[in-house]
Write an enzyme that holds these catalytic residues in place. Structure first.
Site, PDB file in Angstrom:
ATOM      1  N   LYS A  34      33.326  60.382  37.910  1.00 49.35           N
ATOM      2  CA  LYS A  34      31.978  59.939  38.287  1.00 49.35           C
ATOM      3  C   LYS A  34      32.013  58.462  38.666  1.00 49.35           C
ATOM      4  CE  LYS A  34      27.262  60.082  36.332  1.00 49.35           C
ATOM      5  NZ  LYS A  34      26.489  60.533  35.147  1.00 49.35           N
ATOM      6  N   SER A 111      23.007  63.422  35.977  1.00 52.01           N
ATOM      7  CA  SER A 111      23.432  62.603  37.094  1.00 52.01           C
ATOM      8  C   SER A 111      24.907  62.805  37.454  1.00 52.01           C
ATOM      9  CB  SER A 111      23.198  61.125  36.754  1.00 52.01           C
ATOM     10  OG  SER A 111      23.945  60.737  35.599  1.00 52.01           O
ATOM     11  N   SER A 135      23.204  64.421  31.283  1.00 49.20           N
ATOM     12  CA  SER A 135      23.831  64.350  32.592  1.00 49.20           C
ATOM     13  C   SER A 135      25.179  65.033  32.714  1.00 49.20           C
ATOM     14  CB  SER A 135      23.965  62.884  33.021  1.00 49.20           C
ATOM     15  OG  SER A 135      22.700  62.320  33.253  1.00 49.20           O
TER      16      SER A 135
END
Length: 385
Positions: A34, A111, A135
């Protein structure tokens, strides 16, 4: 129309490996990272172009990234995420929405959207994400993956761009439990696993799930006696949501507020409004939320005795459609956060496992226990798959 994109911000060709790994536990496996974790020599963009423009390349790898490399993994690339991790659906107005390979007409969840998309599509074996309000767990449920939110503080967060540090944890997404079990050995290998396990199915959490989704999950549960009781007296879990929003929002503004006021970034819908809300939270409101959070943590400590595992849906239902209106998405998000805030408030480990589907889309079932019970969750998951 929502723009659909691939998961990668930057793909490493060839994948990055350690010069001298200390073990081969992850040898042959690739990791999608990420874009809020530092990777040496690259800019940590955080899913926001203005933030990326203001950053210098990272001087070293984030601690979690380095540990994966040291155990033989190869970094496949950096992947997309929601703007500064302050969202939950995986829709980024600045860069687009990574595809949900398990349900292409639906959002991937955020996310950690790119991490989930890369693993679900087979472009990486492990997704390294972060989880503040869900997330890792929510994308896992939406994309049919295993998603592990570790005990808060178990996995070092050095080199992770903070959102709300008392909630932030690095987390992992995989397609199979065996890979997750190896990650558990690496990051939680010193934990002891209780021999006696007591499963609890909190009725107030299950009530937040859509009827069709709840029925699908219950039909996939292993047979046996179940303890069905409310997590909270009176079962009013929705009270956890304003506490989470206030506590998290105040922390977020302490980190990003000065930069936002100076830079005035062009945030997308939803992100803009959340930061505006966070800017208005007073220290007095934060202290009130902090006190309520501490009371809830004390309650969780009483409920989650050694060997006790709560079992409940990861999400209120299948992922919303890409075409769903803002009102539908926001209502879903609020219900999801009320469920996901339990582990966040308590610093608890949570493991989402893919065991069912509704409306042609995956559904995750979660196992949640006291801090330091990560390996217990991974071992107990074998009963459900």
């Amino acid at each position: 129309m929502t723009q659909s994109i691939g998961p990668f911000v930057e793909r490493f060709e060839p994948p990055i490996t350690a010069e001298a790994p200390v073990s081969d536990l992850l040898s042959g496996l690739t990791v999608a990272v990420k874009d809020n974790f530092d990777i040496e020599g690259t800019v940590t963009g955080g899913g926001n172009p203005e933030w990326a423009e203001d950053q210098a390349p990272a001087a070293r790898n984030a601690a979690a990234v380095q540990t994966l490399l040291d155990n033989g993994a190869a970094l496949a690339g950096k992947v997309h995420m929601d703007e500064l991790a302050y969202s939950l659906m995986g829709m980024n107005a600045r860069f687009g929405t990574p595809e949900n390979p398990a349900a292409p007409s639906r959002v991937p969840g955020g996310s950690s959207s790119g991490s989930a998309s890369a693993v679900a599509s087979g472009l990486a074996d492990i997704g390294l994400g972060s989880d503040t309000g869900g997330s890792v767990r929510l994308p896992a449920s939406f994309c049919g993956l295993f998603g592990w939110r570790p005990t808060h503080g178990l996995v070092p967060s050095d080199g992770l761009l903070p959102l709300a540090e008392s909630y932030d944890v690095p987390g992992f997404l995989t397609r199979d439990l065996e890979t997750l079990e190896t990650l558990g050995e690496i990051f939680a290998g010193e934990q002891e696993v209780d021999a006696d396990v007591r499963l609890v199915y909190p009725t107030d959490v299950w009530r937040l799930c859509e009827d069709e989704a709840a029925a699908a999950l219950k039909s996939a549960l292993p047979r046996g006696d179940r303890n069905d009781s409310s997590l909270l007296p009176g079962g009013d879990l929705k009270a956890l949501l304003p506490v989470f929003r206030t506590h998290q929002g105040y922390e977020i503004w302490q980190h990003f507020g000065a930069w936002i006021e100076k830079r005035e970034p062009d945030f997308g819908p939803g992100i803009r409004e959340r930061f505006a809300m966070a800017a208005k939270i007073t220290p007095e409101e934060f202290e009130e939320a902090r006190a309520k959070r501490e009371a809830f943590r004390a309650h969780l400590a009483r409920v989650l005795q050694p060997g006790t595992i709560m079992v409940y849906p990861t999400s209120p239902g299948p992922a919303p459609l890409l075409t769903a209106g803002n009102d539908i998405v926001e209502t879903f998000r609020n219900r999801a956060l009320a469920m996901l805030a339990i582990a966040g408030h308590g610093g608890l480990p949570q493991l989402s496992i893919p065991i069912a589907a509704s409306q042609g889309s995956p559904l995750g079932l979660s196992l949640v226990a006291a801090p330091g019970s990560d390996l217990l969750l991974i071992e107990t998951a074998k009963r459900f798959i």
